[in-house]
Design an enzyme around this catalytic site. Structure first.
Site, PDB file in Angstrom:
ATOM      1  N   TYR A  78       0.863  -1.183   0.000  1.00 29.80           N
ATOM      2  CA  TYR A  78       0.000   0.000   0.000  1.00 29.80           C
ATOM      3  C   TYR A  78       0.896   1.227   0.000  1.00 29.80           C
ATOM      4  O   TYR A  78       1.494   1.576   1.013  1.00 29.80           O
ATOM      5  CB  TYR A  78      -0.924  -0.036   1.220  1.00 29.80           C
ATOM      6  CG  TYR A  78      -1.872   1.139   1.388  1.00 29.80           C
ATOM      7  CD1 TYR A  78      -2.110   2.047   0.358  1.00 29.80           C
ATOM      8  CD2 TYR A  78      -2.554   1.315   2.585  1.00 29.80           C
ATOM      9  CE1 TYR A  78      -2.985   3.108   0.529  1.00 29.80           C
ATOM     10  CE2 TYR A  78      -3.438   2.377   2.759  1.00 29.80           C
ATOM     11  CZ  TYR A  78      -3.658   3.268   1.736  1.00 29.80           C
ATOM     12  OH  TYR A  78      -4.521   4.320   1.905  1.00 29.80           O
ATOM     13  N   LYS A 104      -1.207  -1.195  -4.226  1.00 32.65           N
ATOM     14  CA  LYS A 104      -2.278  -0.206  -4.217  1.00 32.65           C
ATOM     15  C   LYS A 104      -1.590   1.140  -4.370  1.00 32.65           C
ATOM     16  O   LYS A 104      -0.902   1.616  -3.469  1.00 32.65           O
ATOM     17  CB  LYS A 104      -3.083  -0.252  -2.916  1.00 32.65           C
ATOM     18  CG  LYS A 104      -4.225   0.770  -2.913  1.00 32.65           C
ATOM     19  CD  LYS A 104      -4.889   0.919  -1.560  1.00 32.65           C
ATOM     20  CE  LYS A 104      -5.931   2.038  -1.646  1.00 32.65           C
ATOM     21  NZ  LYS A 104      -6.386   2.453  -0.315  1.00 32.65           N
TER      22      LYS A 104
END
Length: 292
Positions: free
Chosen positions: A136, A164
């Site tokens: 992330y 992400k």
């Protein structure tokens, strides 16, 4: 493991006025995303869930509720990242036992960690849980920037599926997709979804999908089909809505929009402003009437 491509809502979490978790409300938000927004999956425990203000026990409770309500209806990703590696491992083990399809972890933040320390962090979570991982990356909040070669070092761990990508550096996005075509990328900025999809992302994870998931799907599908003019029209409307939400208070406004849909979205967690003002409520009603 379910297919992890497509539209994922970054799950909003309902809290009671005293800050405790509103289980009934969380279940309603999960169902709204699945049944009304028609998402492919849920990203649980991220920034949108106000995760970094919660205890380890509360994070586990949210993972439990979301999995119990969603069951196997959609894919589930558990964001377990923490500046406390022991907590990240504990959460990762718990989510894995619950049957989440994949883990995700925000890059460790606050301290200026070296890349070697960041790599050790991901490798440790994976080794201790045995689960697949999504990096992330959200540099504007963490201050952590990872380059193309460094992603290549991370990707040497076969359990890291991709990233992400919540960043505005679309040159980096294009370079990553070209360099590592078998690794997945999920777009993290809802307002820039069309160009991200045009550059080849495999999915998107967004806060506003809790209320605007159907348009997100349209943008994704139209862009993939090469219908850019049509997709841009939907992106324009989406960005008008997002602009209104951001100007009025991101999480509070999405919660008020959900309430107007009959969902018990509750309050925000302090030190965020817990309750919307009359002015914010008025704006939310206007946004609902115009866009939803």
């Amino acid at each position: 493991m379910k297919d992890l491509k497509g539209i994922f809502s970054a799950l909003l979490i309902s809290y009671n006025e005293d800050g405790s978790i509103n289980e009934k409300g969380v279940r309603q938000i999960v169902r709204h995303n699945i049944d009304k927004m028609k998402v492919d999956g849920l990203y649980v425990g991220g920034s949108t869930g106000e995760n970094f203000m919660l205890s380890t026990a509360e994070k586990k409770e949210i993972f439990r509720i979301a999995k119990d309500e969603a069951k196997d209806d959609v894919a589930l990703i558990a964001q377990v990242g923490s500046v406390n590696l022991h907590e990240a491992v504990e959460l990762g083990k718990y989510a894995t036992e619950l049957g989440y399809d994949c883990l995700s972890a925000v890059t460790p933040f606050y301290y200026k960690f070296s890349f070697a320390e960041i790599k050790h962090y991901y490798d440790t979570i994976i080794a201790q849980t045995g689960s697949n991982m999504i990096v992330y990356s959200i540099p504007f909040l963490t201050g952590v920037n990872i380059g193309v070669e460094q992603f290549g070092e991370l990707y040497k761990n076969p359990k890291i599926l991709g990233v992400k990508f919540t960043a505005g550096d679309f040159y980096l996005l294009e370079r990553l997709k070209k360099a590592y075509p078998t690794h997945l990328i999920w777009a993290g900025f809802d307002e820039m979804m069309l160009p991200a999809v045009a550059l080849g992302v495999d999915g998107a994870i967004g806060s506003t999908f809790n209320v605007n998931g159907l348009r997100a799907r349209q943008i994704f599908d139209l862009t993939k089909a090469g219908k850019l003019e049509e997709a841009l029209k939907v992106q324009h409307v989406t960005n008008d809505l997002i602009e209104g939400i951001l100007a009025n208070g991101l999480y509070l406004t999405i919660k008020e929009l959900l309430k107007l849909e009959g969902v018990d979205a509750g309050y925000c967690r302090e030190p965020m402003t817990a309750k919307a003002t009359d002015q914010q409520l008025t704006v939310a009603k206007a946004l609902k009437a115009k866009y939803l």
